[in-house]
Design a protein around this motif. Structure first.
Motif, mmCIF file in Angstrom:
data_model
loop_
_atom_site.group_PDB
_atom_site.id
_atom_site.type_symbol
_atom_site.label_atom_id
_atom_site.label_comp_id
_atom_site.label_asym_id
_atom_site.label_seq_id
_atom_site.Cartn_x
_atom_site.Cartn_y
_atom_site.Cartn_z
ATOM 1 N N ASP A 56 -17.739 -22.882 42.475
ATOM 2 C CA ASP A 56 -16.558 -22.034 42.316
ATOM 3 C C ASP A 56 -15.904 -21.839 43.678
ATOM 4 O OD1 ASP A 56 -14.681 -20.419 41.092
ATOM 5 O OD2 ASP A 56 -15.973 -18.669 40.932
ATOM 6 N N ARG A 58 -13.945 -18.970 46.245
ATOM 7 C CA ARG A 58 -13.625 -17.576 46.557
ATOM 8 C C ARG A 58 -12.477 -17.579 47.569
ATOM 9 N NH1 ARG A 58 -19.725 -15.326 47.419
ATOM 10 N NH2 ARG A 58 -20.346 -15.402 45.235
ATOM 11 N N ASP A 62 -7.191 -12.904 47.883
ATOM 12 C CA ASP A 62 -6.949 -13.444 46.541
ATOM 13 C C ASP A 62 -5.675 -12.883 45.912
ATOM 14 O OD1 ASP A 62 -7.966 -10.933 46.180
ATOM 15 O OD2 ASP A 62 -9.425 -11.482 44.658
ATOM 16 N N ASN A 146 -11.666 -21.852 37.924
ATOM 17 C CA ASN A 146 -11.969 -21.191 39.195
ATOM 18 C C ASN A 146 -11.106 -19.941 39.353
ATOM 19 O OD1 ASN A 146 -13.810 -23.242 40.127
ATOM 20 N ND2 ASN A 146 -12.025 -24.542 40.358
ATOM 21 N N THR A 147 -11.448 -19.134 40.352
ATOM 22 C CA THR A 147 -10.680 -17.942 40.671
ATOM 23 C C THR A 147 -9.267 -18.357 41.064
ATOM 24 O OG1 THR A 147 -12.692 -16.886 41.475
ATOM 25 C CG2 THR A 147 -10.606 -15.890 42.124
ATOM 26 N N LYS A 148 -8.265 -17.698 40.473
ATOM 27 C CA LYS A 148 -6.872 -17.998 40.807
ATOM 28 C C LYS A 148 -6.395 -17.034 41.889
ATOM 29 C CE LYS A 148 -5.813 -19.837 36.295
ATOM 30 N NZ LYS A 148 -5.017 -19.744 35.091
#
Length: 155
Positions: A56, A58, A62, A146-148
């Protein structure tokens, strides 16, 4: 002939050997089945070459605003450990980028990318999508989203 059949039927009704042998056969079949299942489960759990680990990203930060800025992206495995030599791709989601940005992670799993996201005229927020291309020949995969990166007007 009818009398012969009646005689054999009477002898069959008195024969109890089939009933006595049936429980033993069931017990033997059960023991063999459990032993076979145990061996197969041991073989399956012993295969480590087929194990894969999800990777993933990070992003930091963010949440960003429109305009040019540098982001730090960290590729991590399921345990949070850094993943080196992964290629990270940042592209437009519901927020726009003029060009796709790529970077390769270092030994610490981090990579820096400079992005210039923009939002539409009546759009208050949007997202940038980050994809991970795991190192070639590794046990890592990127199957899940994945984290947007959230882009907020005035943020």
């Amino acid at each position: 002939m009818l009398d012969a059949l009646r005689g054999q039927f009477g002898r069959f009704r008195q024969d109890e050997r089939a009933i006595e042998g049936l429980p033993i056969r069931l017990v033997i079949a059960l023991v063999v089945g459990v032993a076979s299942l145990s061996v197969m489960m041991n073989m399956i759990s012993g295969i480590q070459g087929l194990a894969v680990v999800e990777v993933d990203v990070r992003p930091s930060p963010d949440v960003v605003g429109p305009g040019e800025q540098t982001l730090t992206l960290t590729a991590v495995d399921a345990d949070g450990d850094p993943v080196a030599d992964a290629t990270l791709v940042v592209k437009s989601g519901s927020a726009s980028l003029e060009a796709v940005q790529t970077a390769t992670t270092g030994a610490n799993g981090e990579a820096m990318v400079t992005v210039d996201p923009s939002l539409g005229p009546n759009q208050e927020d949007g997202t940038l999508v980050v994809e991970v291309k795991p190192p070639a020949g590794s046990e890592f995969v990127d199957r899940r989203a994945n984290t947007k990166i959230l882009v907020i007007r005035g943020g």
